[in-house]
Each structure stands twice: as structure tokens, then as C-alpha cells.
Enzyme design. Structure first.
Site, PDB file in Angstrom:
ATOM      1  N   GLY A   1       1.484   2.729   7.573  1.00  0.00           N
ATOM      2  CA  GLY A   1       2.085   3.071   8.864  1.00  0.00           C
ATOM      3  C   GLY A   1       3.416   3.788   8.725  1.00  0.00           C
ATOM      4  O   GLY A   1       3.856   4.469   9.644  1.00  0.00           O
TER       5      GLY A   1
ATOM      6  N   PRO B   1      -3.420   5.461   3.125  1.00  0.00           N
ATOM      7  CA  PRO B   1      -2.991   6.863   2.968  1.00  0.00           C
ATOM      8  C   PRO B   1      -1.823   7.215   3.885  1.00  0.00           C
ATOM      9  O   PRO B   1      -1.192   8.251   3.700  1.00  0.00           O
ATOM     10  CB  PRO B   1      -4.248   7.655   3.356  1.00  0.00           C
ATOM     11  CG  PRO B   1      -4.965   6.763   4.314  1.00  0.00           C
ATOM     12  CD  PRO B   1      -4.725   5.365   3.812  1.00  0.00           C
ATOM     13  N   LEU B   2      -1.551   6.330   4.856  1.00  0.00           N
ATOM     14  CA  LEU B   2      -0.414   6.547   5.758  1.00  0.00           C
ATOM     15  C   LEU B   2       0.749   5.636   5.371  1.00  0.00           C
ATOM     16  O   LEU B   2       1.622   5.343   6.194  1.00  0.00           O
ATOM     17  CB  LEU B   2      -0.836   6.283   7.211  1.00  0.00           C
ATOM     18  CG  LEU B   2      -2.027   7.117   7.711  1.00  0.00           C
ATOM     19  CD1 LEU B   2      -2.443   6.687   9.114  1.00  0.00           C
ATOM     20  CD2 LEU B   2      -1.689   8.612   7.700  1.00  0.00           C
ATOM     21  N   GLY B   3       0.761   5.193   4.121  1.00  0.00           N
ATOM     22  CA  GLY B   3       1.862   4.344   3.664  1.00  0.00           C
ATOM     23  C   GLY B   3       2.025   3.103   4.535  1.00  0.00           C
ATOM     24  O   GLY B   3       3.135   2.712   4.857  1.00  0.00           O
TER      25      GLY B   3
ATOM     26  N   TYR C   1     -10.772  -9.667   4.946  1.00  0.00           N
ATOM     27  CA  TYR C   1      -9.953  -9.236   6.088  1.00  0.00           C
ATOM     28  C   TYR C   1     -10.177 -10.185   7.274  1.00  0.00           C
ATOM     29  O   TYR C   1     -11.274 -10.246   7.844  1.00  0.00           O
ATOM     30  CB  TYR C   1     -10.287  -7.804   6.516  1.00  0.00           C
ATOM     31  CG  TYR C   1     -10.008  -6.738   5.465  1.00  0.00           C
ATOM     32  CD1 TYR C   1      -9.179  -6.984   4.380  1.00  0.00           C
ATOM     33  CD2 TYR C   1     -10.579  -5.477   5.565  1.00  0.00           C
ATOM     34  CE1 TYR C   1      -8.925  -6.004   3.429  1.00  0.00           C
ATOM     35  CE2 TYR C   1     -10.333  -4.487   4.618  1.00  0.00           C
ATOM     36  CZ  TYR C   1      -9.506  -4.764   3.557  1.00  0.00           C
ATOM     37  OH  TYR C   1      -9.272  -3.794   2.612  1.00  0.00           O
TER      38      TYR C   1
HETATM   39  N1  LIG Z   1      -8.804  -2.017  -1.476  1.00  0.00           N
HETATM   40  C1  LIG Z   1      -7.671  -2.561  -1.108  1.00  0.00           C
HETATM   41  O1  LIG Z   1      -7.099  -3.400  -1.793  1.00  0.00           O
HETATM   42  C2  LIG Z   1      -7.067  -2.160   0.228  1.00  0.00           C
HETATM   43  C3  LIG Z   1      -5.735  -2.483   0.516  1.00  0.00           C
HETATM   44  C4  LIG Z   1      -5.195  -2.070   1.737  1.00  0.00           C
HETATM   45  C5  LIG Z   1      -5.990  -1.380   2.642  1.00  0.00           C
HETATM   46  N2  LIG Z   1      -7.302  -1.098   2.332  1.00  0.00           N
HETATM   47  C6  LIG Z   1      -8.170  -0.357   3.261  1.00  0.00           C
HETATM   48  O2  LIG Z   1      -7.544   0.870   3.588  1.00  0.00           O
HETATM   49  C7  LIG Z   1      -7.414   0.998   4.996  1.00  0.00           C
HETATM   50  C8  LIG Z   1      -6.172   1.798   5.341  1.00  0.00           C
HETATM   51  O3  LIG Z   1      -5.007   1.245   4.759  1.00  0.00           O
HETATM   52  P1  LIG Z   1      -3.891   0.485   5.600  1.00  0.00           P
HETATM   53  O4  LIG Z   1      -4.464   0.061   6.908  1.00  0.00           O
HETATM   54  O5  LIG Z   1      -3.320  -0.524   4.684  1.00  0.00           O
HETATM   55  O6  LIG Z   1      -2.738   1.536   5.780  1.00  0.00           O
HETATM   56  P2  LIG Z   1      -2.576   2.981   6.426  1.00  0.00           P
HETATM   57  O7  LIG Z   1      -3.884   3.554   6.766  1.00  0.00           O
HETATM   58  O8  LIG Z   1      -1.703   3.698   5.498  1.00  0.00           O
HETATM   59  O9  LIG Z   1      -1.725   2.646   7.727  1.00  0.00           O
HETATM   60  C9  LIG Z   1      -2.176   1.803   8.734  1.00  0.00           C
HETATM   61  C10 LIG Z   1      -1.046   1.622   9.732  1.00  0.00           C
HETATM   62  O10 LIG Z   1      -0.710   2.879  10.314  1.00  0.00           O
HETATM   63  C11 LIG Z   1      -0.773   2.808  11.717  1.00  0.00           C
HETATM   64  N3  LIG Z   1      -1.336   4.099  12.168  1.00  0.00           N
HETATM   65  C12 LIG Z   1      -2.559   4.607  11.872  1.00  0.00           C
HETATM   66  N4  LIG Z   1      -2.706   5.835  12.406  1.00  0.00           N
HETATM   67  C13 LIG Z   1      -1.571   6.097  13.070  1.00  0.00           C
HETATM   68  C14 LIG Z   1      -1.125   7.202  13.838  1.00  0.00           C
HETATM   69  N5  LIG Z   1      -1.889   8.285  13.997  1.00  0.00           N
HETATM   70  N6  LIG Z   1       0.127   7.146  14.398  1.00  0.00           N
HETATM   71  C15 LIG Z   1       0.925   6.067  14.223  1.00  0.00           C
HETATM   72  N7  LIG Z   1       0.548   4.977  13.486  1.00  0.00           N
HETATM   73  C16 LIG Z   1      -0.693   4.994  12.924  1.00  0.00           C
HETATM   74  C17 LIG Z   1      -1.668   1.635  12.038  1.00  0.00           C
HETATM   75  O11 LIG Z   1      -1.318   1.089  13.267  1.00  0.00           O
HETATM   76  P3  LIG Z   1      -2.287   0.080  14.097  1.00  0.00           P
HETATM   77  O12 LIG Z   1      -2.746  -0.971  13.155  1.00  0.00           O
HETATM   78  O13 LIG Z   1      -1.360  -0.436  15.130  1.00  0.00           O
HETATM   79  O14 LIG Z   1      -3.387   0.867  14.661  1.00  0.00           O
HETATM   80  C18 LIG Z   1      -1.384   0.699  10.869  1.00  0.00           C
HETATM   81  O15 LIG Z   1      -0.248  -0.075  11.159  1.00  0.00           O
HETATM   82  C19 LIG Z   1      -7.390  -0.451   5.494  1.00  0.00           C
HETATM   83  O16 LIG Z   1      -7.726  -0.547   6.851  1.00  0.00           O
HETATM   84  C20 LIG Z   1      -8.411  -1.080   4.585  1.00  0.00           C
HETATM   85  O17 LIG Z   1      -9.719  -0.838   5.047  1.00  0.00           O
HETATM   86  C21 LIG Z   1      -7.819  -1.474   1.127  1.00  0.00           C
END
Ligand SMILES: NC(=O)c1ccc[n+]([C@@H]2O[C@H](COP(=O)([O-])OP(=O)(O)OC[C@H]3O[C@@H](n4cnc5c(N)ncnc54)[C@H](OP(=O)(O)O)[C@@H]3O)[C@@H](O)[C@H]2O)c1
Length: 327
Positions: free
Chosen positions: A206, A202-204, A56
């Protein structure tokens, strides 16, 4: 903050974790100051299950997390990952024992710690038998550099082979209201083996959080611009799903991200989501989802909304799909 156990014999962690990826890459622009405040606030709220990876921001994310938790390391359950190459060696996968060892040393240094609580192999390397990768992780456990071993996006058969070498504490895979494939394979496999399950995105990414994800509002370089679900007709159809879910959330007195998190948590006591954010406001909203309970009637209404508005489009582009382990 409530806690949950990662699998039947695993450690207890905060019921909602914090994904740190977007603090360094993928969605929008970096803001290190706000990100550090978010990390500090997370610990204040008891959101102590932090998720990062060496890839990252090409090391930026681990350094940021390391800096933010300085002096508070004992409060944190620190998870990081290795196995996706970055920097001089270009993009690719490497789960070889030599790479795992070298990557672990580099992560420890960036994180400013002498032990990683949960060390995941980020992707199975097709060139290295999973048994060899796990043996390398076991060696790090024996040396006290790693406490628990995890795998990310593996097929059930790979998990079983790995678990036969050493107990796997958690599997991290994409899982959310709009991506439910784990229910057909890896989630039951985790249950069978008593392995914890950590839904990422888990939030798709965003989309299920209500953040604006229209193509013209995403900054250049935002990875979602390349994901099929955020494009054209798919996006239009998916907007209908989001609206239906938002309505259900509102009726329940929850925000859409809270409903999305409560839903994954309702799928099993071993499920511990790691919603990602770089903003204090979002973190606080997401942390509160630990106390949101969905009734059987709520879950049935969500199923009906999903059946009426099935998610449209692949979750990954073809090049990213090529890295997903099929066993
Ligand atoms: N193992 C893997 O291959 C893998 C792949 C992807 C992700 N991950 C891990 O999983 C974590 C979470 O996944 P993700 O970040 O991809 O996606 P996510 O948690 O589904 O969504 C993140 C997005 O949602 C926005 N968001 C979060 N909370 C919100 C709220 N309450 N209201 C409005 N918008 C909100 C964030 O905005 P901001 O960024 O502007 O705050 C960001 O753009 C990552 O941080 C990473 O550590 C692992």
C-alpha cells in the site's frame, strides 16, 4: 484484459491478477460485501488470476473467494497456498506430505471446487526436504486435484532442486519498486528455467499506492505497524521516495499504483503481479495498469529517483525474516 504466460510453457493468465489477502487480514478491517463485489468486478474486467492462501484469515479468505466465484469457476485461474500453519497447531511451517495432502483437501472444500489451478508451497519447511514437498504436490497433480505447482519465497537453489522433480509453473516472491532483491537471484533463476514469476506486494503493501500508511492512521492489528519500513526515520525517508515516484507517475498521466505495476510488468514478459485490494475502485485502477507502457526514458527516470531516494529499512520484522528460505 491482456494475458501473460506464466513462464515459457505455462498457462496464460490475466496480465494483472488480484491478491485477496487484505480481504481477510493484514491491512485494515474486513468488509465481506465490498470484497465480494471486488471479486465479481475483477472477473467482469477479465482479472481472473486470483491469489489466496489457506492461512489468510485462517480459512476465511478461501471461503470468501469460493463463495464469490460460485457459478463462475470456469472463468477463474485459481491460485492458493499451503504450508503455513494456523489454528490449533499454532504458527509454524509444515511442508510434509501428510500436511500438504490434508491442507489441499481442506482448501478444495473451502473454495467449493474440485481442482486448484496453481497450488503453491507458501514457504519451504526447513524440516522437510523440498523434494518430498514437491513429490506430495505431484501426487495431487496426478489425482487431478491440482493443475500446476508453485513455490513462494524460495531461494534459487531450492527452486532448482524442486524443478528437477517436477516442472514448477511459478514462483511467488515479494518484488516491487522498493524491494528488488529478486533481481539478484530468484528472478534470473526463473528465467533460466522458464518458470513464471509472480510479484507479491507489488504496491509495497500500500505504500506505493498512495494509501495513507502513517502509523496513526493504521488500525490496531494492521501488520504494517510491525514492519520496519513503516516506522520512524525509515518511514520519513521512504516518504521522499514515494513523493519522487508520484511526481513521475503524474507526469506520465498515471496514478502511483499504476506506475508501480507498470514498472514490475516492464521487468519481463513472465512477470505477473497480483496487487491486493478489497475495494472495487482500487481494483479498477490497478487493472488499467495492464495498458500502461513505460518507455526506456521513463525507466531511466525511475532508476534515478530510486538511486536518489533508496528505500530505507528491512521489509520484514526479524521473526518473519526467519521464514524466508536462504537455500
Ligand atoms: N506469498 C506470500 O508470502 C505473500 C505475502 C504477501 C502477500 N501475498 C499475496 O500478494 C497479494 C498482494 O500483496 P499485498 O496485499 O501484501 O500488498 P500490495 O498489493 O503491495 O498492497 C496492498 C495494499 O495496497 C492498497 N491498495 C491496492 N490498490 C490500491 C490503489 N489503487 N490505491 C490505493 N491503495 C491501494 C490495499 O488497500 P485495501 O486493502 O484497503 O484495498 C492494500 O492495503 C496479497 O493479496 C496476497 O495474495 C503473498
Amino acid at each position: 484484459m491482456k494475458t501473460r504466460r506464466l513462464g515459457t510453457k505455462g498457462p496464460a493468465v490475466s496480465a494483472v491478477g488480484l491478491g485477496c489477502m487484505s480481504m481477510s487480514q493484514a491491512y485494515g478491517t474486513r468488509n465481506d460485501e465490498e470484497s465480494k463485489k471486488t471479486l465479481q468486478r475483477a472477473l467482469d474486467l477479465g482479472v481472473t488470476f486470483l491469489d489466496t492462501a489457506d492461512v489468510y484469515g485462517e480459512g476465511h479468505n478461501e471461503s470468501l473467494v469460493g463463495e464469490a466465484i460460485q457459478g463462475r469457476r470456469r472463468e477463474v485461474f485459481l491460485a492458493t497456498k499451503c504450508g503455513i500453519l494456523f489454528g490449533e497447531r499454532g504458527r509454524g511451517l509444515d511442508g510434509s506430505p501428510a500436511h500438504i495432502r490434508q491442507a489441499c483437501e481442506a482448501s478444495l472444500k473451502r473454495l467449493g471446487t474440485d481442482v486448484i489451478d496453481l497450488y503453491y508451497l507458501h514457504r519451504k519447511d526447513p524440516k522437510t526436504p523440498i523434494e518430498e514437498s514437491v513429490a506430495a504436490l505431484v501426487a495431487l497433480v496426478k489425482e487431478g486435484k491440482v493443475r500446476h505447482i508453485g513455490l513462494s519465497e524460495v531461494a534459487p537453489a531450492t527452486l532448482k532442486r524442486a524443478h528437477a522433480v517436477h516442472r514448477i509453473t511459478a514462483v511467488q516472491s515479494e518484488y516491487s519498486l522498493w524491494f528488488r532483491e529478486p533481481e539478484e537471484g530468484i528472478l534470473p533463476a526463473c528465467r533460466e528455467l522458464g518458470v513464471g514469476f509472480v510479484p507479491f506486494s507489488p504496491l509495497g503493501r500500500g505504500f506505493l499506492a498512495g494509501a495513507s500508511v502513517q502509523r496513526d492512521t493504521l488500525a490496531e492489528g494492521d501488520m504494517r505497524l510491525g514492519l520496519p519500513r513503516f516506522q520512524g526515520e525509515n518511514l520519513k525517508r521512504n516518504e521522499r521516495l514515494r513523493a519522487a515516484l508520484a511526481e513521475l507517475a503524474g507526469a506520465k498521466g498515471l496514478s502511483l499504483p499504476q506506475l508501480a505495476l507498470a514498472w514490475v510488468m516492464a521487468q519481463g514478459a513472465e512477470v505477473v503481479p497480483i496487487p491486493g485490494t478489497k475495494r472495487v475502485r482500487y481494483l479498477e485502477e490497478n487493472a488499467a495498469a495492464a495498458d500502461a507502457a513505460l518507455t526506456p526514458a521513463d525507466l531511466a527516470a525511475i532508476e534515478a529517483a530510486l538511486a536518489a531516494n533508496p528505500p530505507s529499512g528491512e521489509r520484514y520484522s526479524p521473526d518473519m525474516m526467519a521464514w524466508v528460505d536462504r537455500g
